[in-house]
Design a protein around this motif. Structure first.
Motif, mmCIF file in Angstrom:
data_model
loop_
_atom_site.group_PDB
_atom_site.id
_atom_site.type_symbol
_atom_site.label_atom_id
_atom_site.label_comp_id
_atom_site.label_asym_id
_atom_site.label_seq_id
_atom_site.Cartn_x
_atom_site.Cartn_y
_atom_site.Cartn_z
ATOM 1 N N LEU A 63 0.838 -1.200 0.000
ATOM 2 C CA LEU A 63 0.000 0.000 0.000
ATOM 3 C C LEU A 63 0.875 1.254 0.000
ATOM 4 N N ALA A 64 0.465 2.274 -0.723
ATOM 5 C CA ALA A 64 1.166 3.566 -0.678
ATOM 6 C C ALA A 64 1.062 4.108 0.751
ATOM 7 N N PRO A 65 2.082 4.882 1.200
ATOM 8 C CA PRO A 65 2.097 5.309 2.604
ATOM 9 C C PRO A 65 0.839 6.050 3.059
ATOM 10 N N ASP A 66 0.253 6.903 2.213
ATOM 11 C CA ASP A 66 -0.935 7.641 2.673
ATOM 12 C C ASP A 66 -2.129 6.696 2.845
ATOM 13 N N ARG A 67 -2.267 5.733 1.942
ATOM 14 C CA ARG A 67 -3.347 4.749 2.094
ATOM 15 C C ARG A 67 -3.096 3.870 3.323
ATOM 16 N N ALA A 68 -1.844 3.476 3.501
ATOM 17 C CA ALA A 68 -1.506 2.599 4.634
ATOM 18 C C ALA A 68 -1.823 3.300 5.951
ATOM 19 N N ARG A 69 -1.537 4.580 6.026
ATOM 20 C CA ARG A 69 -1.779 5.351 7.249
ATOM 21 C C ARG A 69 -3.287 5.436 7.539
ATOM 22 N N GLU A 70 -4.084 5.700 6.504
ATOM 23 C CA GLU A 70 -5.538 5.800 6.707
ATOM 24 C C GLU A 70 -6.126 4.438 7.076
ATOM 25 N N ALA A 71 -5.626 3.377 6.424
ATOM 26 C CA ALA A 71 -6.112 2.025 6.745
ATOM 27 C C ALA A 71 -5.751 1.671 8.185
ATOM 28 N N ALA A 72 -4.555 2.061 8.618
ATOM 29 C CA ALA A 72 -4.123 1.789 9.990
ATOM 30 C C ALA A 72 -5.011 2.542 10.981
ATOM 31 N N ARG A 73 -5.342 3.785 10.646
ATOM 32 C CA ARG A 73 -6.224 4.553 11.545
ATOM 33 C C ARG A 73 -7.579 3.866 11.692
ATOM 34 N N ALA A 74 -8.090 3.357 10.567
ATOM 35 C CA ALA A 74 -9.399 2.684 10.600
ATOM 36 C C ALA A 74 -9.321 1.402 11.429
ATOM 37 N N LEU A 75 -8.241 0.641 11.264
ATOM 38 C CA LEU A 75 -8.152 -0.631 11.997
ATOM 39 C C LEU A 75 -7.912 -0.378 13.492
ATOM 40 N N CYS A 76 -7.038 0.564 13.805
ATOM 41 C CA CYS A 76 -6.723 0.833 15.217
ATOM 42 C C CYS A 76 -7.898 1.501 15.940
ATOM 43 N N HIS A 77 -8.842 2.082 15.180
ATOM 44 C CA HIS A 77 -10.030 2.673 15.811
ATOM 45 C C HIS A 77 -10.747 1.639 16.680
#
Ligand SMILES: NC(=O)c1ccc[n+]([C@@H]2O[C@H](COP(=O)([O-])OP(=O)(O)OC[C@H]3O[C@@H](n4cnc5c(N)ncnc54)[C@H](O)[C@@H]3O)[C@@H](O)[C@H]2O)c1
Length: 359
Positions: free
Chosen positions: A19-33
């Motif tokens: 995943l591109a870093p910006d997508r990876a960061r948003e996906a991580a935020r969603a999962l860690c929520h």
């Protein structure tokens, strides 16, 4: 665990999977929520159970290029091209918010997506812009729950979320499966060896089942929201999500004759998931909604409680408080989950997030 460390670790895992870093960061935020807000059934526990297998099996495309198929201004149709739903649902909400700023409402219908995690995380993105967010997701062709009176599973757990600003109070955040519980909660209870309350599972004869292991053993199936007498209401909500999130965009749907060839238990795969993501800008229609929202939710918080030690709260209040506390003191993870994450780190050649007490 510090939330920032969990985010950085999870983003690094997704980046490692392409995943591109910006997508990876948003996906991580969603999962860690999930772990941050207390929806643990849909937090990091799903990294090894759900998301990494999607990459292993090629069912998610890290470089997906979602395409706009129709653009009517206030409403769009997108094909997510098998993008990771944890990222794609948030991106769809950002587009809905942009359109709502122009038209008062923005609706993005998405097909070809994968699992979005906690629907509420994406709905809250609208609240950050002073708007109301709605997120509905079906489960693609995955069939888990039976229609009332039916002997064959036809629909997924079809989550639904609505989030709204509440002035100075914590945002309203209704975020739920339309079945009485998501499968993640049942499996989490099975892993922890705990007993479920009555009203979530029942057997073929309709008797309540509290052993969570009975679900994957095929001895129990999920009930809908609404309790024993209200099964048609929960089923109706689940179908409503199927209509909005799958029929509208043309995504994979649960109910199909394919379901009839199995043994009646869960069947189908959660590929080609559909979302309906909407933002409503109440200020576009009248002034004063922000103050009225504060009055509405404040009045509920002031409602006298039957038991003074259990004050009245509305959906979202506890998640907000827990988020604040976890950001201050760290996100608790149980030892088994931490060991799983450490295993992921080793296999990916990454450093595992460090527990706070070991600093
Ligand atoms: N992506 C998927 O396919 C999928 C499927 C099912 C569920 N989910 C997600 O799983 C998560 C958990 O779902 P769930 O149905 O177990 O949620 P839940 O039962 O924990 O909570 C449901 C709602 O009830 C509210 N609530 C609970 N206790 C409350 C209290 N004491 N006072 C006031 N409000 C209270 C919560 O704020 C929440 O809005 C959600 O984030 C949901 O989006 C995802």
């Amino acid at each position: 665990m510090r939330h920032d460390d969990l985010l950085a670790f999870t983003a690094a895992v997704f980046t490692d999977r392409g995943l591109a870093p910006d997508r990876a960061r948003e996906a991580a935020r969603a999962l860690c929520h999930g772990d941050l807000a207390g929806m643990r059934s849909h937090g990091l526990a799903n990294l090894t159970r759900l998301y990494l297998p999607l990459f292993d099996d090629g069912r998610v495309d890290p470089n997906a290029r979602p395409r706009t198929l129709r653009d009517r201004g206030a409403a769009l149709l997108l094909d997510a091209d098998r993008a990771l739903g944890l990222w794609a649902a948030g991106a769809a909400m950002d587009t809905a918010v942009e359109r709502a700023a122009v038209y008062g409402i923005g609706v993005v219908a998405v097909r070809g997506a994968t699992h979005l995690g906690c629907a509420g995380h994406h709905a809250l993105r609208a609240v950050d812009q002073g708007m109301i967010g709605l997120v509905a997701s079906n489960c693609g062709r995955q069939r888990i729950a039976r229609p009332p009176g039916g002997a064959v599973a036809m629909l997924g757990t079809n989550p639904l979320s609505v989030a709204a600003p509440a002035g100075a109070h914590p945002p309203f955040l209704l975020d739920m499966s339309t079945t009485a519980a998501p499968t993640g909660r049942v499996r989490q209870a099975a892993r922890e060896g705990s007993v479920l309350p009555e009203g979530l599972l029942r057997d073929d004869a309709g008797a309540p089942v509290t052993d969570p292991g009975a679900f994957d053993a095929g001895r129990a199936h999920l009930m809908w929201l609404g309790g024993e007498a209200g099964q048609y209401k929960g089923f109706g909500l689940g179908l409503m999500v199927e209509v909005l999130a799958a029929l509208v965009p043309g995504a994979g749907m649960g109910p199909s004759t394919d379901a009839l060839s199995g043994d009646g238990g869960p069947s189908g795969r959660d590929d080609d998931i559909g979302f309906l993501v909407a933002a409503v800008a109440p200020g576009a229609l009248r002034d004063g909604t922000a103050a009225d929202a504060e009055g509405l939710f404040g009045a509920l918080l002031d409602c006298p409680a039957v038991d003074p030690s259990a004050p009245v709260r509305y959906p979202g209040w506890h998640e907000h408080e827990r988020t604040r506390e976890c950001l201050r003191s760290g996100v608790p993870l149980d030892a088994d989950l931490y060991a799983e994450l450490a295993g992921v780190a080793t296999r990916a050649g990454l450093a595992a997030p460090e527990p706070l007490e070991e600093r």
